[in-house]
Enzyme design. Structure first.
Site, short mmCIF file in Angstrom:
data_model
loop_
_atom_site.label_atom_id
_atom_site.label_comp_id
_atom_site.label_asym_id
_atom_site.label_seq_id
_atom_site.Cartn_x
_atom_site.Cartn_y
_atom_site.Cartn_z
N ASP A 142 28.17 21.28 32.16
CA ASP A 142 27.39 20.58 33.20
C ASP A 142 25.89 20.62 32.94
OD1 ASP A 142 26.80 23.24 33.74
OD2 ASP A 142 26.93 23.01 35.90
N HIS A 143 25.44 21.12 31.80
CA HIS A 143 24.00 21.31 31.62
C HIS A 143 23.24 19.99 31.72
CE1 HIS A 143 20.29 23.22 30.36
NE2 HIS A 143 20.14 22.28 29.45
N GLY A 144 23.76 18.94 31.08
CA GLY A 144 23.06 17.66 31.15
C GLY A 144 23.02 17.11 32.55
N HIS A 182 34.97 27.84 34.96
CA HIS A 182 34.19 26.63 34.74
C HIS A 182 34.55 25.96 33.42
CE1 HIS A 182 31.84 29.35 37.28
NE2 HIS A 182 31.45 28.26 37.91
N GLY A 210 14.67 35.11 33.50
CA GLY A 210 15.99 35.15 32.88
C GLY A 210 16.30 36.39 32.08
N ASP A 247 22.55 25.64 21.18
CA ASP A 247 22.47 26.01 22.59
C ASP A 247 21.93 24.83 23.40
OD1 ASP A 247 22.37 28.11 24.79
OD2 ASP A 247 20.32 27.32 24.79
N PRO A 248 22.60 24.45 24.48
CA PRO A 248 22.14 23.30 25.26
C PRO A 248 20.79 23.51 25.93
CG PRO A 248 23.98 24.42 26.35
CD PRO A 248 23.88 24.99 24.98
N GLY A 249 20.49 24.75 26.35
CA GLY A 249 19.19 25.01 26.96
C GLY A 249 18.05 24.83 25.97
#
Length: 586
Positions: A408-410, A223, A493, A562-564
């Site tokens: 791809d988080h957004g 990815h 998680g 971190d994007p999350g």
């Protein structure tokens, strides 16, 4: 940053059109079943008394995964969004179509989102009486050392694991035996790759990572996850030597052993380059006296248009050789000749697709607590605002993810929150906050899959349950809602503070919210949560990732937010802004 070009129509139509095109191109092999429209099923695969083999994962890796659906291989594939796991409901559609009454085996890559979504689907199937086994493909030697092999991600090794399991099921092996043989293939398969250039997500049109014109990334993930190191571009023989040395050092084949070989292109690597790699690979194996039983060269597990290649070896014994040679016929792979291949008319009733229940209408009860300014209407406005701001920050969130993840988080969050907004728009005026939370959970999970789907769905469900006795939320109830959402994310998680995940924003957000709830207003609580999330988000830049895809980077994950955690802060910031506006106009 250079914009990329793709032959697509609207980004939101990519997956339906991909599926429609595949089924139309191969009507003799593929059909589509189930209410989600995301289950591609073999026309002549599923049959009564046979173990069902279900594969799946994110799109963008074609021909994986649906390309391996057909007689003698997979019975069905669940198709996720680009680089995102299919949702449990999509997986259930595939599983019901594949179920012939002898149980179902799930096969997928060892990624957090896939593990969560397939496990949730397995739990639902088992509750309805269907036996389910799961094997996570974990072949990438670059992603974890041998002693932590269970942490490795799956890359092109899916090709061999799927083939072995499909053959075993086609030969009538029972469920436990199909699972064991799939795991045996998994244990015998090792891969490693190199990337020369980035791919781009259709929604952003931007490369999902940056790499110099004279650089290569050794050990790159499927990815776009960064590899073990970045080096100057080297000749093909040098690169092949390095990949093979790592694989063979662990596999340790002896003179006279047999292997199956896959030289796989990642999307924009020419066959010229792949055959040059294979030429060197064969020379290495010949020197060691290792026989190549069968080889494949081409694109079998891609990463959109990424430039690069991977090498996969499966060490064979007589049993694996027999299963590898067993006939199959799919769009991406044909081995031998299928005898008597015809569509089975005796489809089991157990495979009838069942549409997911819509959230139960939650009527206002007279005994619900009414203290607090956050009415169900205001709560839904807060959630709608959260969706608006997540969508507005989509590119920023994807850029953060592109540095340490797959970029791809957004996009994933936009898909999920748009689904939430659509679902809330259909809510009746008297729907309780708990009812709206159930509605949000189903919408997010069905739309997204990936790891975000189960995490957010569980958070919404737990948060709604925590305030099931209330009509409105006061300060303490809002803090309880936030705390329950956090606990849902932690339970699903299994991440803890310091792992560099959304938890690192959620924990300080909830701590500050609970402190503010003691003497403050509802706005004080959500403002405190927003500020705690922001502090936690910024602190993730100093952390080394220990969970998810970025965990493979080690120290290279430091220095990046971190994007999350970032999307958590955006969500709470939006909720605070919406509540402030509601108070100002009331």
């Amino acid at each position: 940053m250079t914009k990329t070009k793709k032959l697509i129509n609207a980004p939101e139509d990519i997956i339906p059109q991909l599926i429609s095109g595949m089924v139309a191109a191969h009507p003799d092999m593929l059909t589509r079943e189930g209410g989600t429209g995301r289950a591609i099923v073999a026309v002549d695969g599923p049959r009564d008394g046979k173990v069902g083999v279900v594969v799946g994962g994110g799109s963008g890796h074609e021909p994986a995964f649906a390309g391996y659906v057909g007689r003698g291989l997979a019975d069905a594939a669940a198709v996720g969004n680009i680089f995102a796991s299919p949702s449990p409901e999509q997986i259930l559609d595939a599983a019901r179509a594949a179920d012939g009454g002898a149980g179902v085996v799930f096969l997928y890559g060892n990624y957090t989102g896939d593990v969560m979504n397939f496990t949730m689907a397995a739990e639902e199937l088992e509750a309805s009486g269907t036996q389910v086994r799961q094997v996570q493909v974990a072949d990438d030697v670059a992603s974890a050392p041998k002693e932590r092999r269970a942490e490795r991600r799956g890359i092109a090794g899916d090709f061999f694991v799927f083939k072995i399991a499909g053959a075993a099921a086609d030969l009538g092996e029972p469920l436990a035996r199909v699972e064991a043989l799939a795991q045996k293939a998994n244990d015998a398969t090792l891969s490693m790759g190199v990337a020369l250039g980035a791919c781009s997500l259709p929604q952003t049109g931007k490369p999902n990572f940056e790499i110099g014109d004279d650089e290569m990334e050794i050990g790159m993930g499927l990815h776009g996850e960064p590899g073990v190191r970045r080096e100057k571009l080297a000749p093909a023989d040098t690169v092949t030597d390095e990949l093979m040395d790592t694989i063979l050092s662990e596999m340790a084949p002896a003179k006279g052993d047999r292997v199956a070989v896959l030289v796989n292109g990642l999307g924009s690597t020419s066959l010229v380059e792949l055959y040059i790699i294979f030429d060197r690979l064969k020379h290495i194996l010949d020197e060691r006296g290792i026989e190549i039983h069968h080889s494949w060269v081409g694109e079998y597990a891609t990463s959109l248009e990424m430039a690069g290649a991977s090498i996969t070896l499966m060490k064979l014994d007589d049993e694996l050789t027999r299963l590898l040679d067993h006939p199959c016929r799919t769009p991406a792979l044909t081995v031998g000749a299928i005898e008597g291949a015809a569509a089975s008319s005796a489809r089991s009733a157990r495979r009838t697709a069942q549409a997911g229940d819509t959230p139960a209408k939650a009527k206002v009860a007279a005994n619900l607590k009414r203290e607090g300014i956050i009415t169900p209407e205001i709560f839904r406005a807060m959630m709608q605002r959260a969706g608006d701001e997540i969508i507005a920050e989509r590119d920023w969130l994807s850029e953060l993810d592109g540095v340490i993840g797959d970029g791809d988080h957004g996009v994933t969050m936009e898909i999920g929150w748009k689904a939430v907004q659509g679902a809330l728009a259909n809510a009746e005026e008297d729907e309780t906050i708990e009812g709206s939370c159930k509605r949000m959970a189903k919408a997010f999970l069905d739309a997204v899959g990936a790891s975000s789907g189960p995490l957010y769905a569980t958070a919404f469900l737990r948060a709604g349950a925590a305030v099931s006795d209330r009509l409105n939320l006061d300060a303490e109830a809002l803090a309880a809602w936030l705390a329950a959402a956090l606990q849902g994310v932690r339970d699903r998680g299994r991440a803890e503070p310091g792992d560099k995940t959304m938890i690192d924003a959620w924990v300080p957000a909830v701590e500050r919210a609970q402190q503010a709830a003691a003497n403050g207003s509802e706005l004080d609580v959500v403002n405190a949560a927003r500020d705690g999330a922001e502090a936690g988000m910024k602190a993730t830049a100093d952390l080394e990732s220990r969970r998810g895809r970025s965990a493979k980077l080690g120290a290279r994950s430091k220095g990046h937010i971190d994007p999350g955690a970032a999307s958590t802060w955006v969500t709470l910031r939006a909720m605070a802004a919406a509540l402030a506006e509601a108070r100002a106009t009331s």
